[in-house]
Design a protein around this motif. Sequence first.
Motif, PDB file in Angstrom:
ATOM      1  N   LEU A  74      12.498   3.389  16.955  1.00 43.95           N
ATOM      2  CA  LEU A  74      11.307   4.397  17.581  1.00 43.95           C
ATOM      3  C   LEU A  74      10.136   3.865  17.903  1.00 43.95           C
ATOM      4  O   LEU A  74       9.351   4.160  18.610  1.00 43.95           O
ATOM      5  CB  LEU A  74      11.614   5.568  16.666  1.00 43.95           C
ATOM      6  CG  LEU A  74      12.744   6.555  16.393  1.00 43.95           C
ATOM      7  CD1 LEU A  74      12.718   7.516  15.382  1.00 43.95           C
ATOM      8  CD2 LEU A  74      12.807   7.301  17.802  1.00 43.95           C
ATOM      9  N   GLU A  75       9.808   3.144  16.840  1.00 46.30           N
ATOM     10  CA  GLU A  75       8.205   2.587  16.777  1.00 46.30           C
ATOM     11  C   GLU A  75       8.140   1.532  17.895  1.00 46.30           C
ATOM     12  O   GLU A  75       7.172   1.580  18.708  1.00 46.30           O
ATOM     13  CB  GLU A  75       7.854   1.938  15.433  1.00 46.30           C
ATOM     14  CG  GLU A  75       7.743   2.654  14.275  1.00 46.30           C
ATOM     15  CD  GLU A  75       7.668   2.119  12.923  1.00 46.30           C
ATOM     16  OE1 GLU A  75       7.456   0.718  13.078  1.00 46.30           O
ATOM     17  OE2 GLU A  75       7.387   2.730  12.214  1.00 46.30           O
ATOM     18  N   LYS A  76       9.118   0.689  18.254  1.00 48.64           N
ATOM     19  CA  LYS A  76       9.250  -0.205  19.303  1.00 48.64           C
ATOM     20  C   LYS A  76       9.350   0.738  20.768  1.00 48.64           C
ATOM     21  O   LYS A  76       8.570   0.318  21.669  1.00 48.64           O
ATOM     22  CB  LYS A  76      10.440  -1.115  19.340  1.00 48.64           C
ATOM     23  CG  LYS A  76      10.393  -2.110  18.378  1.00 48.64           C
ATOM     24  CD  LYS A  76      11.579  -2.922  18.295  1.00 48.64           C
ATOM     25  CE  LYS A  76      11.344  -4.180  17.068  1.00 48.64           C
ATOM     26  NZ  LYS A  76      12.640  -5.076  17.137  1.00 48.64           N
ATOM     27  N   LYS A  77       9.974   1.791  20.815  1.00 50.64           N
ATOM     28  CA  LYS A  77      10.177   2.568  21.995  1.00 50.64           C
ATOM     29  C   LYS A  77       8.795   3.287  22.218  1.00 50.64           C
ATOM     30  O   LYS A  77       8.370   3.327  23.235  1.00 50.64           O
ATOM     31  CB  LYS A  77      11.238   3.449  21.815  1.00 50.64           C
ATOM     32  CG  LYS A  77      11.461   4.547  22.993  1.00 50.64           C
ATOM     33  CD  LYS A  77      12.924   5.529  22.758  1.00 50.64           C
ATOM     34  CE  LYS A  77      13.013   6.197  23.964  1.00 50.64           C
ATOM     35  NZ  LYS A  77      13.974   6.925  23.667  1.00 50.64           N
ATOM     36  N   GLU A  78       8.251   3.905  21.211  1.00 50.82           N
ATOM     37  CA  GLU A  78       6.637   4.430  21.389  1.00 50.82           C
ATOM     38  C   GLU A  78       5.805   3.341  21.903  1.00 50.82           C
ATOM     39  O   GLU A  78       4.929   3.478  22.634  1.00 50.82           O
ATOM     40  CB  GLU A  78       6.316   5.207  19.842  1.00 50.82           C
ATOM     41  CG  GLU A  78       7.261   6.353  19.899  1.00 50.82           C
ATOM     42  CD  GLU A  78       6.686   6.887  18.335  1.00 50.82           C
ATOM     43  OE1 GLU A  78       5.985   6.372  17.847  1.00 50.82           O
ATOM     44  OE2 GLU A  78       7.323   7.970  17.937  1.00 50.82           O
ATOM     45  N   ALA A  79       6.167   2.321  21.289  1.00 48.47           N
ATOM     46  CA  ALA A  79       4.940   1.284  21.593  1.00 48.47           C
ATOM     47  C   ALA A  79       4.923   0.777  23.257  1.00 48.47           C
ATOM     48  O   ALA A  79       3.913   0.386  23.835  1.00 48.47           O
ATOM     49  CB  ALA A  79       5.275  -0.144  20.748  1.00 48.47           C
ATOM     50  N   LYS A  80       6.240   0.631  23.857  1.00 50.69           N
ATOM     51  CA  LYS A  80       6.267   0.482  25.163  1.00 50.69           C
ATOM     52  C   LYS A  80       5.681   1.466  26.000  1.00 50.69           C
ATOM     53  O   LYS A  80       5.305   1.416  27.117  1.00 50.69           O
ATOM     54  CB  LYS A  80       7.712   0.408  25.449  1.00 50.69           C
ATOM     55  CG  LYS A  80       8.270  -0.813  24.867  1.00 50.69           C
ATOM     56  CD  LYS A  80       9.869  -1.017  25.076  1.00 50.69           C
ATOM     57  CE  LYS A  80      10.459  -2.210  24.553  1.00 50.69           C
ATOM     58  NZ  LYS A  80      11.841  -2.353  24.926  1.00 50.69           N
TER      59      LYS A  80
END
Length: 220
Positions: A214-220
């Motif tokens: 989720l954090e990686k998805k939000e970072a994108k």
Amino acid sequence: MDRKKNFTAGFLRENPVFSLYLGCCSTLAITTSLNNAIGMGVAVIAVLILSNVLISLMRKITPNEIRIPVYIVIIASLVKVIQMLIQAYAEALYTSLGTFIPLIVVNCIILGRAEAFASKNGVLDSALDGLGMGLGYTCSIIVMSLIREILATGMIHFTNPFDAAQVLFELRLIPEDFVISLFSQPFGAFCTFACLAAALVAYKDHQAKKQERLEKKEAK
């Protein structure tokens, strides 16, 4: 301080039995029946809450050099009171739990929360911490005792702690010919403990990976 997060820590994130591996001796020994698990759980909850509250109240006047002996005296006094109450009003439970009631004094969960939390926080937060950790411990041993009792006897059996002759609840789930009596022995305790601890680790790993995605998805 997030009191809700603090209270719920003992259930999964910092479960004293399956995450921190504290109090394993009593956990493995007394989880042969639901009666034992509930009795020990209630006793540990009472000692945790009361000891946390008293230690929190005394934290500012307790010299740092003697804090551990002070904690032990407080915990030992509370355990003795609980032991006498159980012996007086629930003799069957007292006989069943045996020496494991006085051994609450050296239970790492009690002293650990006193040193790590109650000695550094206020009364309300310390009481919530004791309640949360106590409930986490109690839920852990209840789950273990249910698994072991069902597999070893094929049934859930709960008697009145004040009168062992009075059966309050009884339910057969497995026919007598298919029970695994080994789960009433020490091997069954270790096997059940290992499976539940592994399941909790797997769940926490899954949640951590999910949060990372989720954090990686939000970072994108």
